[in-house]
Design a protein around this motif. Structure first.
Motif, PDB file in Angstrom:
ATOM      1  N   ASN A 129       0.823  -1.222   0.000  1.00  0.00           N
ATOM      2  CA  ASN A 129       0.000   0.000   0.000  1.00  0.00           C
ATOM      3  C   ASN A 129       0.853   1.267   0.000  1.00  0.00           C
ATOM      4  N   GLY A 130       1.904   1.269  -0.812  1.00  0.00           N
ATOM      5  CA  GLY A 130       2.774   2.435  -0.912  1.00  0.00           C
ATOM      6  C   GLY A 130       3.911   2.464   0.073  1.00  0.00           C
ATOM      7  N   LEU A 131       4.013   1.442   0.932  1.00  0.00           N
ATOM      8  CA  LEU A 131       5.066   1.395   1.944  1.00  0.00           C
ATOM      9  C   LEU A 131       6.051   0.276   1.654  1.00  0.00           C
ATOM     10  N   ASP A 132       7.246   0.403   2.209  1.00  0.00           N
ATOM     11  CA  ASP A 132       8.299  -0.595   2.058  1.00  0.00           C
ATOM     12  C   ASP A 132       8.981  -0.810   3.399  1.00  0.00           C
ATOM     13  N   PRO A 133       9.615  -1.969   3.595  1.00  0.00           N
ATOM     14  CA  PRO A 133      10.447  -2.139   4.795  1.00  0.00           C
ATOM     15  C   PRO A 133      11.473  -1.013   4.903  1.00  0.00           C
ATOM     16  N   GLY A 134      11.621  -0.499   6.114  1.00  0.00           N
ATOM     17  CA  GLY A 134      12.509   0.636   6.335  1.00  0.00           C
ATOM     18  C   GLY A 134      11.777   1.955   6.437  1.00  0.00           C
ATOM     19  N   ASP A 135      10.498   1.983   6.061  1.00  0.00           N
ATOM     20  CA  ASP A 135       9.714   3.209   6.184  1.00  0.00           C
ATOM     21  C   ASP A 135       9.345   3.476   7.637  1.00  0.00           C
ATOM     22  N   ARG A 136       9.345   4.744   8.003  1.00  0.00           N
ATOM     23  CA  ARG A 136       8.755   5.124   9.282  1.00  0.00           C
ATOM     24  C   ARG A 136       7.254   5.173   9.089  1.00  0.00           C
ATOM     25  N   VAL A 137       6.506   4.589  10.033  1.00  0.00           N
ATOM     26  CA  VAL A 137       5.060   4.498   9.860  1.00  0.00           C
ATOM     27  C   VAL A 137       4.336   5.034  11.083  1.00  0.00           C
ATOM     28  N   LEU A 138       3.128   5.488  10.837  1.00  0.00           N
ATOM     29  CA  LEU A 138       2.198   5.912  11.876  1.00  0.00           C
ATOM     30  C   LEU A 138       1.059   4.908  11.904  1.00  0.00           C
ATOM     31  N   LEU A 139       0.723   4.434  13.080  1.00  0.00           N
ATOM     32  CA  LEU A 139      -0.370   3.487  13.221  1.00  0.00           C
ATOM     33  C   LEU A 139      -1.660   4.251  13.467  1.00  0.00           C
ATOM     34  N   GLY A 140      -2.661   3.958  12.647  1.00  0.00           N
ATOM     35  CA  GLY A 140      -3.905   4.712  12.700  1.00  0.00           C
ATOM     36  C   GLY A 140      -5.087   3.934  13.221  1.00  0.00           C
ATOM     37  N   GLY A 141      -4.860   2.831  13.952  1.00  0.00           N
ATOM     38  CA  GLY A 141      -5.959   2.042  14.499  1.00  0.00           C
ATOM     39  C   GLY A 141      -5.500   1.249  15.699  1.00  0.00           C
ATOM     40  N   HIS A 142      -6.450   0.547  16.313  1.00  0.00           N
ATOM     41  CA  HIS A 142      -6.139  -0.306  17.459  1.00  0.00           C
ATOM     42  C   HIS A 142      -5.858  -1.721  16.978  1.00  0.00           C
ATOM     43  N   GLY A 143      -4.823  -2.337  17.534  1.00  0.00           N
ATOM     44  CA  GLY A 143      -4.484  -3.707  17.189  1.00  0.00           C
ATOM     45  C   GLY A 143      -3.708  -4.358  18.312  1.00  0.00           C
ATOM     46  N   PRO A 144      -3.206  -5.553  18.095  1.00  0.00           N
ATOM     47  CA  PRO A 144      -2.479  -6.274  19.150  1.00  0.00           C
ATOM     48  C   PRO A 144      -1.237  -5.515  19.623  1.00  0.00           C
ATOM     49  N   GLY A 145      -1.321  -4.889  20.788  1.00  0.00           N
ATOM     50  CA  GLY A 145      -0.176  -4.202  21.364  1.00  0.00           C
ATOM     51  C   GLY A 145       0.079  -2.805  20.858  1.00  0.00           C
ATOM     52  N   TYR A 146      -0.822  -2.257  20.053  1.00  0.00           N
ATOM     53  CA  TYR A 146      -0.589  -0.895  19.551  1.00  0.00           C
ATOM     54  C   TYR A 146      -1.899  -0.121  19.517  1.00  0.00           C
ATOM     55  N   ALA A 147      -1.768   1.198  19.377  1.00  0.00           N
ATOM     56  CA  ALA A 147      -2.926   2.090  19.387  1.00  0.00           C
ATOM     57  C   ALA A 147      -2.675   3.240  18.423  1.00  0.00           C
ATOM     58  N   PRO A 148      -3.729   3.972  18.029  1.00  0.00           N
ATOM     59  CA  PRO A 148      -3.525   5.135  17.161  1.00  0.00           C
ATOM     60  C   PRO A 148      -2.541   6.118  17.774  1.00  0.00           C
ATOM     61  N   GLY A 149      -1.629   6.629  16.951  1.00  0.00           N
ATOM     62  CA  GLY A 149      -0.612   7.565  17.421  1.00  0.00           C
ATOM     63  C   GLY A 149       0.736   6.930  17.632  1.00  0.00           C
ATOM     64  N   ASP A 150       0.786   5.593  17.717  1.00  0.00           N
ATOM     65  CA  ASP A 150       2.086   4.931  17.807  1.00  0.00           C
ATOM     66  C   ASP A 150       2.837   5.101  16.490  1.00  0.00           C
ATOM     67  N   THR A 151       4.135   5.301  16.581  1.00  0.00           N
ATOM     68  CA  THR A 151       4.985   5.364  15.404  1.00  0.00           C
ATOM     69  C   THR A 151       6.068   4.300  15.526  1.00  0.00           C
ATOM     70  N   GLY A 152       6.574   3.887  14.400  1.00  0.00           N
ATOM     71  CA  GLY A 152       7.605   2.860  14.430  1.00  0.00           C
ATOM     72  C   GLY A 152       8.225   2.667  13.064  1.00  0.00           C
ATOM     73  N   LEU A 153       8.994   1.599  12.941  1.00  0.00           N
ATOM     74  CA  LEU A 153       9.715   1.286  11.716  1.00  0.00           C
ATOM     75  C   LEU A 153       9.137   0.012  11.120  1.00  0.00           C
ATOM     76  N   LEU A 154       8.742   0.086   9.877  1.00  0.00           N
ATOM     77  CA  LEU A 154       8.220  -1.091   9.187  1.00  0.00           C
ATOM     78  C   LEU A 154       9.381  -2.031   8.873  1.00  0.00           C
ATOM     79  N   ARG A 155       9.364  -3.198   9.513  1.00  0.00           N
ATOM     80  CA  ARG A 155      10.461  -4.143   9.344  1.00  0.00           C
ATOM     81  C   ARG A 155      10.238  -5.101   8.180  1.00  0.00           C
ATOM     82  N   GLU A 156       9.055  -5.694   8.119  1.00  0.00           N
ATOM     83  CA  GLU A 156       8.791  -6.665   7.069  1.00  0.00           C
ATOM     84  C   GLU A 156       7.289  -6.829   6.914  1.00  0.00           C
ATOM     85  N   ALA A 157       6.899  -7.404   5.807  1.00  0.00           N
ATOM     86  CA  ALA A 157       5.496  -7.684   5.541  1.00  0.00           C
ATOM     87  C   ALA A 157       5.372  -9.133   5.108  1.00  0.00           C
ATOM     88  N   GLY A 158       4.461  -9.870   5.745  1.00  0.00           N
ATOM     89  CA  GLY A 158       4.255 -11.268   5.422  1.00  0.00           C
ATOM     90  C   GLY A 158       2.788 -11.590   5.314  1.00  0.00           C
TER      91      GLY A 158
END
Length: 600
Positions: free
Chosen positions: A471-500
């Protein structure tokens, strides 16, 4: 979606295939002249029977945030012909839901009946009572009644008339969360016993200060005695209070340890948790800090591993950056606190309220039902002086010999975006030795030439170019999380490591890795809007204010206080920015929490 004055949009049959439910919705949309692209969203909002619901009630289109009442009316006329009436109860029901969803997106939790009726009349609904009743019968909307305060006194044998209750309408999910939050806070206040008596608490804090080699500030000692005595407590602070907050948290942990009740310390985001952990280490304290999502063991929207049946295993729960807490998250937090738990919210009231509905800390303070104590600030540096001026309504230049604050003027939105990208990719890393990974761009808007979306595109091209396979992203991108999920919430930021196959793996700022199964939760994160920055702090921040900025004092203040060491202000807003700080002192939200707390 639809231009009411235009011819129908392209035929739905030309759109790509999908599930049977989606295809049935597309057929209905074609009959009403609406875009087939709405089908998937309608199935997601209304369920597999969306086609039947839409065929019976075309105003159901208004469950989608991008649809306007005018567009829904146009589609209803196409589908129903002369049977489409402005006072149709189906239309009224849909408009009530539409207005409440719009209010929720603006941060309100409930709207009083008079205000709601006025909004309905402005949309052509002449009989507002049937519209509200239809919305209540549908189950997605609830009404809450509050008895107003009465100043009437008994006069002899005369009995004053009972006042009519004030009625507040809310989306069921939000209204119930706010009600549960208020009742839960009352429960904690009513079931708590002092963790320590005041003398013992004072001695514990003094001993903890000696162990850390810190001079004990009287205001912090007094605040911690309040924490030990009261079940629910708000500790307020201003800008430049990072050290004081860390000391207060460390002393709270000492009180919990000496009384053997256990402590849990959290921040709204993983970024905020990591920053607090570093501050605690700087004052010599070792305290574990988690994000609120991790503390509650979040599994998804409204689903937590911790709750009334399995509460947090601590008699003292401390949450910093608490202005970022919305009513739903705060309700889940309080639900996870067992009877007798002491809850402490540490917050800067000058910040903007949460990105999601509610103003939890503001309402707690206004209710006068919980203990409130103030923490002192650290010796003010340039960042704190700048923010302190904004809190008082003045945006002024400050002396910053160490380049803690730099103002970068720009003549246009395009130039502002260019300057922001230049700062994160070159100027700040080169001049201040702060790596780009520790620099966060915060924008006044998401859209526009200098909004988060546009700036993110430019940052990706410079910092991590790639095909955008996810969806326009690649491993190594800085990402913003925009929803609730396992262990994260909106506003969390991080580094996209991999997609499987199971989703994307994102490393959060506190070092934890989470799996994001919903691609819609991932956005580029080099630049984020102010609302998404709530609850997080970064070593360096680039705050971008383009010409179209329409801000407020709390929003500007929040953006400026996200920086720990360096702040660059890319200023293209002209005098409008200072005017917003001076003339828009607060963000008004309509909520019920203070009333729920007062009712007890």
């Amino acid at each position: 979606m639809v231009d009411p004055s235009s011819s129908p949009l392209p035929d739905a049959a030309a759109q790509p295939g999908g599930t049977d439910a989606v295809e049935r919705v597309r057929a209905v949309l074609a009959r009403m002249g609406a875009s087939a692209h709405l089908a998937e969203g309608l199935v997601g909002a209304l369920g597999p029977g969306a086609a039947e619901q839409l065929g019976d009630d075309p105003w159901r289109l208004l469950v989608l945030p991008g649809v306007t009442p005018e567009q829904a009316d146009y589609c209803a006329r196409r589908l129903l012909g002369d049977a489409a009436s402005a006072d149709d109860p189906r239309r009224g029901r849909a408009l009530v839901g539409h207005l409440l969803r719009r209010a929720t997106r603006d941060g309100h939790t409930a709207i009083d009946q008079t205000r709601l009726a006025g909004a309905l009349r402005s949309l052509g609904v002449r009989s507002t009572e049937p519209a509200m009743t239809a919305a209540l019968d549908d189950g997605d909307v609830l009404v809450f009644e509050v008895m107003p305060d009465s100043d009437d006194d008994f006069d002899g044998d005369a009995v004053p008339e009972m006042p009519d209750p004030e009625r507040f309408f809310a989306l069921a999910r939000i209204g119930l969360a706010e009600q549960d939050l208020g009742e839960g806070l009352v429960r904690l206040s009513g079931t708590s016993e002092p963790i320590m008596d005041s003398a013992t608490a004072a001695e514990t804090v003094e001993e903890a200060a000696r162990r850390l080699g810190r001079p004990l500030v009287p205001e912090i000692a007094a605040a911690l005695v309040t924490v030990a005595l009261r079940g629910v407590c708000v500790l307020t602070h201003g800008p430049g209070a990072a050290g004081g907050v860390a000391e207060a948290v460390s002393y709270a942990a000492a009180i919990a340890a000496d009384s053997e009740v256990g402590v849990a310390v959290a921040a709204p985001t993983a970024r905020g948790a990591a920053a607090l952990r570093e501050r605690l280490a700087a004052v010599g304290a070792e305290v574990d800090v988690a994000s609120v999502a991790a503390l509650l063991e979040s599994h998804g929207p409204g689903v937590y591993g911790r709750g009334a049946e399995r509460p947090v295993e601590a008699g003292l729960v401390v949450v910093t950056e608490a202005m970022a807490l919305d009513v739903e998250t705060a309700a889940a937090l309080v639900d996870a606190c067992a009877d007798g738990t002491h809850l402490v919210l540490v917050a800067d009231p000058a910040q903007a309220p949460s990105a999601a509905p509610g103003q939890v800390v503001t309402d707690l303070i206004a209710s006068r039902t919980v203990a409130v104590a103030a923490l002192p600030g650290d010796p003010p540096g340039p960042l704190a002086r700048l923010a302190g001026g904004v809190a008082e309504g003045e945006l002024e230049q400050v002396e910053a010999p160490g380049r803690e604050v730099v103002v970068v003027p720009a003549d246009s939105a395009g130039e502002a975006a260019h300057r922001a990208v230049q700062l994160i990719t070159d100027s700040i890393p080169r001049a201040l030795r702060i790596p780009a990974d520790d620099v966060q761009i915060i924008t006044a808007t998401r859209g526009g030439e200098a909004g988060a979306d546009a700036v993110n595109g430019a940052c990706k091209a410079r910092l991590n170019p790639g095909p955008g396979a996810l969806n326009g992203l690649d491993p190594g991108d800085r990402v913003l999380l925009g929803g609730h999920g396992p262990g994260y919430a909106p506003g969390d930021t991080g580094l996209l490591r991999e997609a499987g196959d199971d989703g994307a793996v994102v490393e959060l700022a506190d070092g934890t890795a989470v799996t994001v199964g919903d691609p819609g939760h991932l956005r580029p994160g080099w630049a984020i809007p102010v609302a998404a920055a709530h609850g997080g702090v970064w070593p360096a921040v680039v705050a971008v204010f383009p010409p179209e900025t329409k801000g407020s004092r709390p929003q500007v203040y929040t953006a400026l206080t996200r920086a720990e060491r360096h702040l660059s202000i890319v200023h293209a807003a002209g005098p409008a920015l200072a005017r917003a700080v001076r003339e828009v002192p607060a963000i008004t939200r309509h909520t019920r929490l203070a009333e729920v707390l007062r009712e007890g």
